[in-house]
Design an enzyme around this catalytic site. Sequence first.
Site, PDB file in Angstrom:
ATOM      1  N   ASN A  64      11.400  23.688  70.099  1.00 56.83           N
ATOM      2  CA  ASN A  64      11.083  24.577  68.986  1.00 56.83           C
ATOM      3  C   ASN A  64      12.411  25.002  68.371  1.00 56.83           C
ATOM      4  O   ASN A  64      13.133  25.809  68.955  1.00 56.83           O
ATOM      5  CB  ASN A  64      10.309  25.792  69.518  1.00 56.83           C
ATOM      6  CG  ASN A  64      10.104  26.869  68.467  1.00 56.83           C
ATOM      7  OD1 ASN A  64      10.384  26.662  67.287  1.00 56.83           O
ATOM      8  ND2 ASN A  64       9.618  28.033  68.889  1.00 56.83           N
TER       9      ASN A  64
ATOM     10  N   LYS B 292      12.942  26.760  65.835  1.00 63.38           N
ATOM     11  CA  LYS B 292      12.891  28.074  65.180  1.00 63.38           C
ATOM     12  C   LYS B 292      13.558  27.977  63.792  1.00 63.38           C
ATOM     13  O   LYS B 292      13.442  26.939  63.145  1.00 63.38           O
ATOM     14  CB  LYS B 292      13.524  29.130  66.083  1.00 63.38           C
ATOM     15  CG  LYS B 292      12.901  29.094  67.502  1.00 63.38           C
ATOM     16  CD  LYS B 292      13.261  30.242  68.372  1.00 63.38           C
ATOM     17  CE  LYS B 292      12.565  30.101  69.725  1.00 63.38           C
ATOM     18  NZ  LYS B 292      12.785  31.227  70.607  1.00 63.38           N
TER      19      LYS B 292
ATOM     20  N   GLU C 220       5.117  31.688  77.687  1.00 65.38           N
ATOM     21  CA  GLU C 220       6.493  32.074  77.391  1.00 65.38           C
ATOM     22  C   GLU C 220       6.653  33.583  77.580  1.00 65.38           C
ATOM     23  O   GLU C 220       6.298  34.370  76.679  1.00 65.38           O
ATOM     24  CB  GLU C 220       6.843  31.729  75.937  1.00 65.38           C
ATOM     25  CG  GLU C 220       6.778  30.253  75.613  1.00 65.38           C
ATOM     26  CD  GLU C 220       7.670  29.894  74.435  1.00 65.38           C
ATOM     27  OE1 GLU C 220       8.492  28.998  74.601  1.00 65.38           O
ATOM     28  OE2 GLU C 220       7.550  30.524  73.367  1.00 65.38           O
TER      29      GLU C 220
ATOM     30  N   SER D  42      14.231  30.226  78.122  1.00 65.74           N
ATOM     31  CA  SER D  42      15.523  29.925  78.756  1.00 65.74           C
ATOM     32  C   SER D  42      15.507  28.678  79.638  1.00 65.74           C
ATOM     33  O   SER D  42      16.182  28.630  80.662  1.00 65.74           O
ATOM     34  CB  SER D  42      16.033  31.145  79.541  1.00 65.74           C
ATOM     35  OG  SER D  42      16.293  32.220  78.658  1.00 65.74           O
TER      36      SER D  42
ATOM     37  N   GLU E 121       7.373  35.359  68.709  1.00 71.22           N
ATOM     38  CA  GLU E 121       8.152  35.839  67.557  1.00 71.22           C
ATOM     39  C   GLU E 121       7.255  36.020  66.333  1.00 71.22           C
ATOM     40  O   GLU E 121       7.493  36.901  65.510  1.00 71.22           O
ATOM     41  CB  GLU E 121       9.320  34.867  67.282  1.00 71.22           C
ATOM     42  CG  GLU E 121      10.409  35.047  68.339  1.00 71.22           C
ATOM     43  CD  GLU E 121      11.228  33.812  68.638  1.00 71.22           C
ATOM     44  OE1 GLU E 121      11.233  32.864  67.833  1.00 71.22           O
ATOM     45  OE2 GLU E 121      11.881  33.793  69.704  1.00 71.22           O
TER      46      GLU E 121
ATOM     47  N   HIS F  31       3.295  31.957  68.632  1.00 74.71           N
ATOM     48  CA  HIS F  31       4.581  32.208  69.296  1.00 74.71           C
ATOM     49  C   HIS F  31       4.838  33.717  69.299  1.00 74.71           C
ATOM     50  O   HIS F  31       4.498  34.406  68.338  1.00 74.71           O
ATOM     51  CB  HIS F  31       5.705  31.467  68.560  1.00 74.71           C
ATOM     52  CG  HIS F  31       6.983  31.471  69.344  1.00 74.71           C
ATOM     53  ND1 HIS F  31       7.814  32.568  69.391  1.00 74.71           N
ATOM     54  CD2 HIS F  31       7.543  30.534  70.151  1.00 74.71           C
ATOM     55  CE1 HIS F  31       8.845  32.293  70.191  1.00 74.71           C
ATOM     56  NE2 HIS F  31       8.696  31.062  70.661  1.00 74.71           N
TER      57      HIS F  31
ATOM     58  N   GLY G  95      15.418  33.285  75.037  1.00 74.04           N
ATOM     59  CA  GLY G  95      16.763  33.456  74.480  1.00 74.04           C
ATOM     60  C   GLY G  95      17.656  34.395  75.268  1.00 74.04           C
ATOM     61  O   GLY G  95      18.696  34.831  74.772  1.00 74.04           O
TER      62      GLY G  95
HETATM   63  P1  13P Z   1      14.669  29.672  74.465  1.00 69.28           P
HETATM   64  O1  13P Z   1      14.542  28.337  75.141  1.00 69.28           O
HETATM   65  O2  13P Z   1      15.806  29.737  73.486  1.00 69.28           O
HETATM   66  O3  13P Z   1      14.673  30.792  75.465  1.00 69.28           O
HETATM   67  O4  13P Z   1      13.359  29.878  73.564  1.00 69.28           O
HETATM   68  C1  13P Z   1      12.117  29.650  74.119  1.00 69.28           C
HETATM   69  C2  13P Z   1      11.113  29.638  73.040  1.00 69.28           C
HETATM   70  O5  13P Z   1      10.802  30.654  72.447  1.00 69.28           O
HETATM   71  C3  13P Z   1      10.517  28.331  72.674  1.00 69.28           C
HETATM   72  O6  13P Z   1       9.401  28.498  71.874  1.00 69.28           O
END
Ligand code: 13P
Length: 249
Positions: free
Chosen positions: A10, A12, A166, A211, A98, A96, A172
């Site tokens: 992803n 983002k 997640e 992560s 976010e 997601h 992150g």
């Molecule tokens: P990270 O791998 O950067 O922690 O992000 C995970 C994520 O949100 C994937 O959708």
Amino acid sequence: MKPTALVAGNWKMNGLAESRSELETLSKLLKEGTEAGCNVLICPPYTLISSFAAMNAESIAIGAQDCHAKASGAHTGDISAQMLRDAGAEYVIVGHSERRADHGESSALVCAKANAVLSEGLRAIVCVGETEAERDAGSTLTVVLGQLAESIPESATPDNMIVAYEPVWAIGTGRTPTTDDVAEVHTALRNALVERFGENGRRFSLLYGGSVKPSNAKELMSAPNVNGALVGGASLKATDFNGIIDAYR
Ligand code: 13P
């Protein structure tokens, strides 16, 4: 039949036209390396979907990170699942954390988006996950199972729907749950899917995200009921992402 393993990136809000080179490198690494026992997916920002899909990179599917619940209409700035299919996407991530946090998306809306994805013949990756406060309060399973129940549409099947766990606090941050913690949540998700979809529930792919990097992928992917990864930061560099795919070589 076992769930199909999937390693999904992803991106983002990252990636410009020049990022084609990362896809080219990944494609080369996949071709040269030992064959991976998993499907590989990259979800770039909307602006790159059609050019990435047109590259026809062998063994790499292209997906999107969100969509609108409607197929078309007066929704300025939004993108529909129909448009994503038209651009060459095969998968769409919905729900997601976010999106849930930044755009106030409820599980009911996520379910409507997932329905839109399925009605276009695309695969939906539905995300669930608890915040740190929810984990500290001991409500991880309640939160995650509640999101699962409300976000997955009736028409979901193991062939058109993937679930990604997640934990919000692991995204992150470089922090991950222990393998036992991941196994606990994934086993609860599996049981809920079996309860709802019968034996078919055993075939849904369950991804872990948060992560994931080359150094921890093998261990996290070895947990019971973990059938792949949803990767953010470490999916931006082809060599790192390939190092995660190594967990399935
Ligand atoms: P990270 O791998 O950067 O922690 O992000 C995970 C994520 O949100 C994937 O959708």
